[in-house]
Write a protein that holds these residues in place. Structure first.
Motif, short mmCIF file in Angstrom:
data_model
loop_
_atom_site.label_atom_id
_atom_site.label_comp_id
_atom_site.label_asym_id
_atom_site.label_seq_id
_atom_site.Cartn_x
_atom_site.Cartn_y
_atom_site.Cartn_z
N LEU A 196 -32.02 -12.37 18.08
CA LEU A 196 -32.65 -12.15 19.39
C LEU A 196 -33.33 -13.43 19.88
O LEU A 196 -33.19 -13.82 21.04
N ALA A 197 -34.04 -14.09 18.96
CA ALA A 197 -34.76 -15.33 19.31
C ALA A 197 -33.76 -16.43 19.71
O ALA A 197 -33.97 -17.12 20.72
N ILE A 198 -32.67 -16.55 18.96
CA ILE A 198 -31.67 -17.59 19.27
C ILE A 198 -31.05 -17.30 20.64
O ILE A 198 -30.95 -18.18 21.49
N GLY A 199 -30.65 -16.05 20.84
CA GLY A 199 -30.00 -15.67 22.10
C GLY A 199 -30.93 -15.85 23.29
O GLY A 199 -30.52 -16.39 24.33
N LEU A 200 -32.19 -15.42 23.16
CA LEU A 200 -33.13 -15.55 24.28
C LEU A 200 -33.42 -17.01 24.59
O LEU A 200 -33.58 -17.38 25.76
N SER A 201 -33.45 -17.86 23.55
CA SER A 201 -33.66 -19.30 23.78
C SER A 201 -32.50 -19.88 24.59
O SER A 201 -32.72 -20.66 25.52
N LEU A 202 -31.27 -19.49 24.23
CA LEU A 202 -30.10 -19.99 24.96
C LEU A 202 -30.12 -19.52 26.42
O LEU A 202 -29.84 -20.28 27.34
N LEU A 203 -30.50 -18.24 26.61
CA LEU A 203 -30.56 -17.71 27.97
C LEU A 203 -31.68 -18.35 28.78
O LEU A 203 -31.54 -18.57 29.99
N ALA A 204 -32.80 -18.65 28.11
CA ALA A 204 -33.91 -19.33 28.80
C ALA A 204 -33.46 -20.72 29.25
O ALA A 204 -33.81 -21.16 30.34
N LEU A 205 -32.65 -21.38 28.42
CA LEU A 205 -32.10 -22.69 28.81
C LEU A 205 -31.21 -22.56 30.04
O LEU A 205 -31.26 -23.39 30.95
N ALA A 206 -30.37 -21.51 30.04
CA ALA A 206 -29.49 -21.27 31.19
C ALA A 206 -30.32 -20.99 32.45
O ALA A 206 -30.00 -21.48 33.54
N GLU A 207 -31.40 -20.21 32.30
CA GLU A 207 -32.28 -19.92 33.43
C GLU A 207 -32.95 -21.19 33.94
O GLU A 207 -33.13 -21.38 35.14
N PHE A 208 -33.30 -22.07 33.01
CA PHE A 208 -33.93 -23.33 33.39
C PHE A 208 -32.94 -24.19 34.18
O PHE A 208 -33.30 -24.81 35.18
N ALA A 209 -31.69 -24.22 33.72
CA ALA A 209 -30.66 -24.97 34.44
C ALA A 209 -30.48 -24.40 35.85
O ALA A 209 -30.30 -25.14 36.82
N PHE A 210 -30.57 -23.06 35.95
CA PHE A 210 -30.47 -22.40 37.26
C PHE A 210 -31.64 -22.81 38.14
O PHE A 210 -31.46 -23.14 39.33
#
Lengths: 175, 239
Positions: free
Chosen positions: B126-140
């Motif tokens: 969950l932590a790994i996945g949320l970190s990746l998604l947070a990165l994607a949100e940051f790119a957005f």
């Protein structure tokens, strides 16, 4: 030397998962291509498709005796109207499903059948989504935003994932 | 994947029930209970703004532009000259809406609902996945900073006003990137990460050793397995 060893270490870690990594790369690539096709053909394909959904929503509502009105991609009821735009027309979710199906190893026939069935289901589910949102805005305007932004978006993606997993189960039946 | 599907086939009702419950809990945690100041959405918006602070000056071309967070939304105020009136005007633009980031909620709910993972493994994934998604949100978010510079603003003439020297190529590229995140990315990233996580987690499960067939014991009148040619009862089975 250290870069090479790091690359080798990374490759060694990926090797047991190379099938899934290959799938993810293909899925991402096909999704980008699907986006490019849909965004590039916004006026020629997506807009008429959205107008079709708006027209069908309007017709169904009139069939149920609701005093609905239609203006392009906007469906209106007294004191409330919904403009159907991207992310509410299911076009990109359909592109996402198609990308996932094309990325998974299967025969062309199975892929085509899977895509055709799933896109039909997604079209119907989206029609239910639009109808429910218009009626919700008409009857309970306060609940519209939460249903629109969270509930239906998430349900729709779960439906996309469910259809895709169901298709894999058909393609590769597990005892 | 087939292993995951087999597991899901047996437990799909529980999965859907757990998903609905997890979605309800995560959505409430994200938006917050009405009247309560505790919510993850605004905290995430502040994190995005803090991470973007060192990058924004390199992207922003209009002077005197300010950024701030209100609730779970990041806003910008842009100072532009209206071409019709030639007067400077300030425009408040909604840049990034944290409450629309349902991808994080979707992923967290799927992870919490997936059957067959021990708590520690589930939390790690969950932590790994949320970190990746947070990165994607940051790119957005960063793409919205670029996109906002040529976004149509309510000028008196109704036309788009570009910052001085803004290139057409940059406009086209940033528009495509922005809309990719806005339309396809919202669904693609959580599904991509989730499929990746389940794919890796399921292939990491050590294969169970195939059980050896139990050594067959010859019956009393069978030839003895030692190869003596005698009956088993008269040879090794005598004792």
């Amino acid at each position: 030397m250290s870069i090479r060893s790091s690359v080798n270490r990374l490759a060694a870690r990926i090797r047991p998962h190379q099938d899934i990594v290959r799938f993810l790369l293909r899925f991402g690539l096909f999704a980008i291509l699907a986006f490019a096709a849909l965004f590039g053909l916004q006026d020629q394909a997506v807009e008429p498709f959205t107008r079709g959904i708006a027209w069908l929503t309007y017709k169904v509502m009139r069939l149920f005796g609701t005093p609905a009105s239609l203006d392009g991609v906007t469906v209106g009821v007294p004191n409330f109207s919904v403009m159907i735009r991207n992310n509410c027309n299911a076009a990109y979710e359909m592109g996402l499903y198609t990308a996932a199906t094309l990325a998974y190893p299967a025969s062309g026939l199975r892929r085509t059948t899977g895509i055709l069935i799933a896109l039909s289901v997604l079209y119907v589910v989206n029609l239910i989504r639009v109808l429910s949102l218009v009626y919700l805005g008409y009857l309970v305007p306060g609940a519209f935003e939460a249903a629109h932004v969270y509930v239906w978006q998430v349900i729709f993606l779960v439906v996309v994932a469910g259809l895709w997993l169901g298709w894999i189960a058909r393609v590769h039946p597990v005892a | 994947m087939p292993g995951f599907i087999q597991s899901l086939r047996a437990t799909w009702r529980t999965f859907l029930l757990r998903f609905a419950l997890a979605f309800l809990l995560t959505a409430v945690a994200w938006v917050g209970i009405p009247g309560s100041p505790i919510a993850l959405g605004p905290a995430f918006a502040h994190l995005m703004a803090a991470l973007g602070r060192p990058l924004i000056p390199a992207i922003e071309t209009t002077e005197d532009t300010t950024y701030w967070v209100q609730g779970a939304t990041i806003y910008t105020t842009r100072a532009l000259v209206d071409p019709a009136t030639r007067r400077p005007q300030r425009f408040k633009v909604e840049l990034w809406k944290g409450y629309s980031s349902y991808d994080l909620i979707l992923f967290a709910s799927l992870m919490l609902a997936t059957p067959g993972w021990p708590l520690r493994q589930r939390l790690r994934l969950l932590a790994i996945g949320l970190s990746l998604l947070a990165l994607a949100e940051f790119a957005f978010f960063i793409s919205t900073v670029e996109y906002a510079q040529h976004r149509s603003l309510p000028m008196s003439t109704g036309t788009v006003v570009y910052p001085p020297g803004y290139s057409r190529v940059k406009e086209v590229v940033s528009t495509w990137i922005y809309y990719f995140f806005q339309t396809m990315g919202r669904g693609l990233f959580p599904l991509l990460v989730y499929v990746g996580v389940i794919g890796i987690a399921w292939t990491s499960v050590p294969k169970q050793a195939t059980p050896r067939p139990a050594p067959s014991v010859p019956r009393r009148n069978d030839p003895c397995s030692c190869g003596s040619g005698k009956k088993y009862k008269r040879c090794c089975g005598k004792a």
